[in-house]
Write an enzyme that holds these catalytic residues in place. Sequence first.
Site, PDB file in Angstrom:
ATOM      1  N   SER A  26       3.898  -1.229  12.540  1.00 55.66           N
ATOM      2  CA  SER A  26       3.197   0.053  12.574  1.00 55.66           C
ATOM      3  C   SER A  26       2.102  -0.013  11.509  1.00 55.66           C
ATOM      4  CB  SER A  26       4.156   1.212  12.309  1.00 55.66           C
ATOM      5  OG  SER A  26       4.898   1.008  11.117  1.00 55.66           O
ATOM      6  N   GLU A  28      -0.848   2.152   8.967  1.00 52.22           N
ATOM      7  CA  GLU A  28      -1.303   3.415   8.372  1.00 52.22           C
ATOM      8  C   GLU A  28      -2.817   3.385   8.175  1.00 52.22           C
ATOM      9  OE1 GLU A  28       0.701   5.363   4.821  1.00 52.22           O
ATOM     10  OE2 GLU A  28      -1.271   4.967   3.942  1.00 52.22           O
ATOM     11  N   THR A  59      -2.887   9.476   7.134  1.00 57.06           N
ATOM     12  CA  THR A  59      -2.519  10.199   5.912  1.00 57.06           C
ATOM     13  C   THR A  59      -3.181  11.570   5.863  1.00 57.06           C
ATOM     14  OG1 THR A  59      -4.310   9.269   4.594  1.00 57.06           O
ATOM     15  CG2 THR A  59      -2.259   8.027   4.649  1.00 57.06           C
ATOM     16  N   ASP A 120       1.852  14.883  -3.003  1.00 54.70           N
ATOM     17  CA  ASP A 120       1.526  14.816  -4.438  1.00 54.70           C
ATOM     18  C   ASP A 120       1.203  16.203  -4.959  1.00 54.70           C
ATOM     19  OD1 ASP A 120       1.822  12.059  -4.382  1.00 54.70           O
ATOM     20  OD2 ASP A 120      -0.265  11.758  -3.759  1.00 54.70           O
ATOM     21  N   ASP A 165      17.234   9.110  -7.077  1.00 54.26           N
ATOM     22  CA  ASP A 165      16.245   8.825  -6.030  1.00 54.26           C
ATOM     23  C   ASP A 165      16.935   8.451  -4.715  1.00 54.26           C
ATOM     24  OD1 ASP A 165      13.573   8.716  -5.288  1.00 54.26           O
ATOM     25  OD2 ASP A 165      13.403   6.574  -5.708  1.00 54.26           O
ATOM     26  N   ASN A 168      18.410  11.463  -3.090  1.00 57.24           N
ATOM     27  CA  ASN A 168      17.340  12.225  -2.443  1.00 57.24           C
ATOM     28  C   ASN A 168      16.985  11.621  -1.083  1.00 57.24           C
ATOM     29  OD1 ASN A 168      15.364  14.345  -2.430  1.00 57.24           O
ATOM     30  ND2 ASN A 168      13.820  12.771  -2.773  1.00 57.24           N
ATOM     31  N   LYS A 172      17.280  13.217   2.921  1.00 60.27           N
ATOM     32  CA  LYS A 172      16.242  13.197   3.965  1.00 60.27           C
ATOM     33  C   LYS A 172      16.787  12.628   5.273  1.00 60.27           C
ATOM     34  CE  LYS A 172      13.095  11.171   1.074  1.00 60.27           C
ATOM     35  NZ  LYS A 172      11.794  10.702   0.549  1.00 60.27           N
ATOM     36  N   PHE A 223      -3.650   1.570  -8.064  1.00 59.62           N
ATOM     37  CA  PHE A 223      -2.610   2.119  -7.171  1.00 59.62           C
ATOM     38  C   PHE A 223      -1.224   1.951  -7.801  1.00 59.62           C
ATOM     39  CE2 PHE A 223      -4.960   1.175  -2.872  1.00 59.62           C
ATOM     40  CZ  PHE A 223      -5.773   2.282  -3.098  1.00 59.62           C
TER      41      PHE A 223
END
Length: 299
Positions: A26, A28, A59, A120, A165, A168, A172, A223
């Site tokens: 896939s 992005e 995005t 963000d 983390d 979390n 999801k 980044f």
Amino acid sequence: MAFHHAQHANSLNQSLADLNGDINVSFEFFPPSTPEMEQILWNSIQRLEPLNPKFVSVTYGANSGVRDRTHGVIERIQKETNLVAAPHLTLVDASDEELLDLAKHYWNSGVRNIVALRGDLPEGSPKPTRFANDLVRLLKSVADFDISVAAYPEVHPDAPNAQADLINLKRKIDAGANRAITQFFFDIESYLRFRDRCVAAGIDVEIVPGILPVTNFKQLKRFAGMTNVSLPRWLHRQFEGLDDDPGTRSLVGANVAIDMVKVLSREGVKDFHFYTLNRAELTYAICHTLGVRPQAKAE
């Protein structure tokens, strides 16, 4: 000595032959902000479309201008290509009502795949009260979307620790997400350890590695600094002295990514998600090496 060389040749041939299995990819993309960038984006989409990716994601920024561009790209992909378009959707700067409306609009316009993220937080924001698992639940309340969420082999910058983390991420998945796509990484061991910890935590979806083909190491350092990603010393050495040599940088970047996907493929990874940065060349070359190629047209 000849026998030794033959062994090496066999292991290389074997490793490349192993890759021609049932690999899914896939891609992005991000919404362009200028006409020139728009041309580059659509050239890349057209170049990568024949590789028949599982989906392509677009995005999504917190401000409404970027959001409108995301919707525009998604609509055009749906209209002009045979690709499955998956818009990113975030909680930042949108109420539950707005998100419900948007989800209904997407479903009614044929969008079935969504990448669900918290988003963000703008500078100076209060601590968030809604999280990506809330967004997954909200989307599933509208329709049975195919939902991808984010995972962080080297821990989300906002998480207090790796265990929190992981908990979390489990929230999801339990809310209905279909897969997790990782932040980009270069330390393969960190991905493999993370995948093992996911299994131990009862997370039973595909943990798809996010692969970032690197052409600009300076940009990569920026980044990585923002996203808590470690850049191994060997990677610094690979790009040393190439600041003014984009051609060699591309070859080195492709080589690094191809080595990564070969190792990951041998570790049983069948799905790869490429952060294309709207450029097709490196991603296309890496997919070719993976055995992901345009289908030959029937005569």
